[in-house]
Motif scaffolding. Sequence first.
Motif, short mmCIF file in Angstrom:
data_model
loop_
_atom_site.label_atom_id
_atom_site.label_comp_id
_atom_site.label_asym_id
_atom_site.label_seq_id
_atom_site.Cartn_x
_atom_site.Cartn_y
_atom_site.Cartn_z
N LEU A 90 -1.81 -17.12 -18.02
CA LEU A 90 -1.18 -16.01 -18.66
C LEU A 90 -1.74 -14.74 -18.24
CD1 LEU A 90 -1.93 -17.36 -22.68
CD2 LEU A 90 0.28 -17.32 -21.04
N CYS A 91 -0.97 -13.75 -18.41
CA CYS A 91 -1.49 -12.42 -18.12
C CYS A 91 -1.31 -11.36 -19.14
CB CYS A 91 -0.50 -11.95 -16.91
SG CYS A 91 1.19 -11.60 -17.35
N GLY A 92 -2.20 -10.32 -19.11
CA GLY A 92 -1.97 -9.28 -20.06
C GLY A 92 -3.12 -8.04 -19.60
N ARG A 93 -2.79 -6.97 -20.37
CA ARG A 93 -3.58 -5.68 -19.88
C ARG A 93 -4.81 -5.29 -20.67
NH1 ARG A 93 0.49 -1.18 -19.81
NH2 ARG A 93 1.29 -2.81 -21.43
N THR A 94 -5.84 -4.80 -20.05
CA THR A 94 -6.81 -4.22 -20.99
C THR A 94 -6.42 -2.92 -21.59
OG1 THR A 94 -7.84 -3.00 -19.11
CG2 THR A 94 -8.62 -5.19 -19.19
N GLY A 95 -7.36 -2.29 -22.45
CA GLY A 95 -7.07 -0.94 -22.81
C GLY A 95 -7.03 -0.17 -21.89
N SER A 96 -7.71 -0.19 -20.70
CA SER A 96 -7.57 0.83 -19.60
C SER A 96 -6.50 0.54 -18.73
CB SER A 96 -8.96 0.55 -18.91
OG SER A 96 -9.21 -0.71 -18.39
N ASN A 97 -5.55 -0.31 -19.11
CA ASN A 97 -4.41 -0.82 -18.38
C ASN A 97 -4.43 -1.60 -16.87
OD1 ASN A 97 -1.24 -0.38 -18.76
ND2 ASN A 97 -1.48 1.22 -16.93
N LYS A 98 -5.58 -2.33 -16.95
CA LYS A 98 -5.83 -3.01 -15.95
C LYS A 98 -5.13 -4.39 -16.24
CE LYS A 98 -9.51 -1.11 -13.94
NZ LYS A 98 -11.05 -1.21 -13.20
N MET A 99 -4.25 -5.26 -15.17
CA MET A 99 -3.68 -6.51 -15.49
C MET A 99 -4.67 -7.43 -15.18
SD MET A 99 -1.38 -8.13 -16.33
CE MET A 99 0.17 -7.14 -16.22
N CYS A 100 -4.85 -8.53 -16.21
CA CYS A 100 -5.61 -9.73 -16.08
C CYS A 100 -4.72 -11.01 -15.94
CB CYS A 100 -6.54 -9.78 -17.27
SG CYS A 100 -7.63 -8.20 -17.42
N VAL A 101 -5.20 -11.88 -15.28
CA VAL A 101 -4.67 -13.27 -15.35
C VAL A 101 -5.68 -14.24 -15.43
CG1 VAL A 101 -2.85 -12.64 -13.79
CG2 VAL A 101 -4.79 -13.52 -12.65
#
Length: 437
Positions: A394-405
Amino acid sequence: MKKVYIETYGCQMNVADTEVVFAILGKAGYARTEDIAGADVIMANTCSIRDNAEQRIWGRIDQFQKQRTERPGTRVGILGCMAERLGGKLLESGKVDFVAGPDAYRTLPRLLADVEDGHPRAEVELSREETYGEISPVRIDRNGVSAFISIMRGCNNVCSYCVVPYTRGAERSRDWHTIVKEACECAEAGYKEVTLLGQNVDSYRCGDIDFAKLLAMVAEVSPSLRVRFSTSHPKDISDRLILTMAAHPNICRHIHLPVQSGNDRILEKMRRRYDRAWYLERVSKIREVMPDCGISTDAIVGFCSETEEEFRDTLSLFEEVGYDSAFMFNYSERPGTLAARNYPDDVPQDVKTRRLEELISLQNRLSLESNRRDLGKVFEVLVEGPSKKNPAELCGRTGSNKMCVWPDSTHKAGDYVRVMVLDCTQATLLCKLVKDI
């Protein structure tokens, strides 16, 4: 019902405008389709910010023409900034049936009726009042997680390189009641994140409501609704806004703060109305109040008469700020702008290309360094959906707008999860799921 297909190019504002167009045409009896081959009406919502954006649209118009040839009766229209800039010239190509600028979308049902009678039409008159404020957009976000809310239209800054004031008109703010109402509707519909949009959100003003107050009111709609915004202007971003962000946990800690150049002479020539020292002071204030705030930027290289030393000032500013990410471009002269009328585009293309490559290389290093500083940290992330590269992740962004997988078979789009950063690339944080959310 006749079916409408729209391709959207350019900024997030154009995405929001496309949603408004679908709402207007829906009330007039048209249905949205994602199948171009089955569409009765084909449109492109366009961008004019750089020449290559317009050239791409001309290529798509040729493809639309094939659809019109294969299926007589299919109508082709151009919307948005390119429509506003070129107007009747698009009709003269013989490949377009109608043209509507950003303030003319309410006229689309009438335009389509006129086209049915064989009368090509262009509506490109700009307005000082139009905000589409009372129209409930037809959301086109496929994952149902994030929604755009337009809070203002147009721009009064008239930066010398920029075509936006000429294609989107003068600045006007939408009534704050309709904005808060739309945010409430998004929360009730299950959206977990809204992004407030404007060419310069910091200059929003409706009565005694400024942007800092509006941002607080939207954040207070629901503590589980994340709030983002774009774009800020360095000359207008206030201490009140920064403090408002810090006071509300659901306002994402990310500011997109376009710098364009690190050299004072070039900034003045661009009519940016701030200097390097002012910009760096704003960055310092953001980091003083919110040390975890992500900062991204835009930059233009090769602007009229830019010397090598002045370009080096941009490189040194990037180093000093240490941006998390950046959008970087060659200067592209836009007809009708102050720069096109007053300054020769005199930096050779090969020099522009080399400078852009050097700036991109620097930012790639800075992005990687920024991401490496997050190794071992735990973040709350809003799941956006499966990773493009690996459906088992899955993927999503942190509050600081960094993409995580991260590997995950138990959550879905719209869930909040906690992840720990194990590794990274310059663009992505590679994580594992933390169970204690």
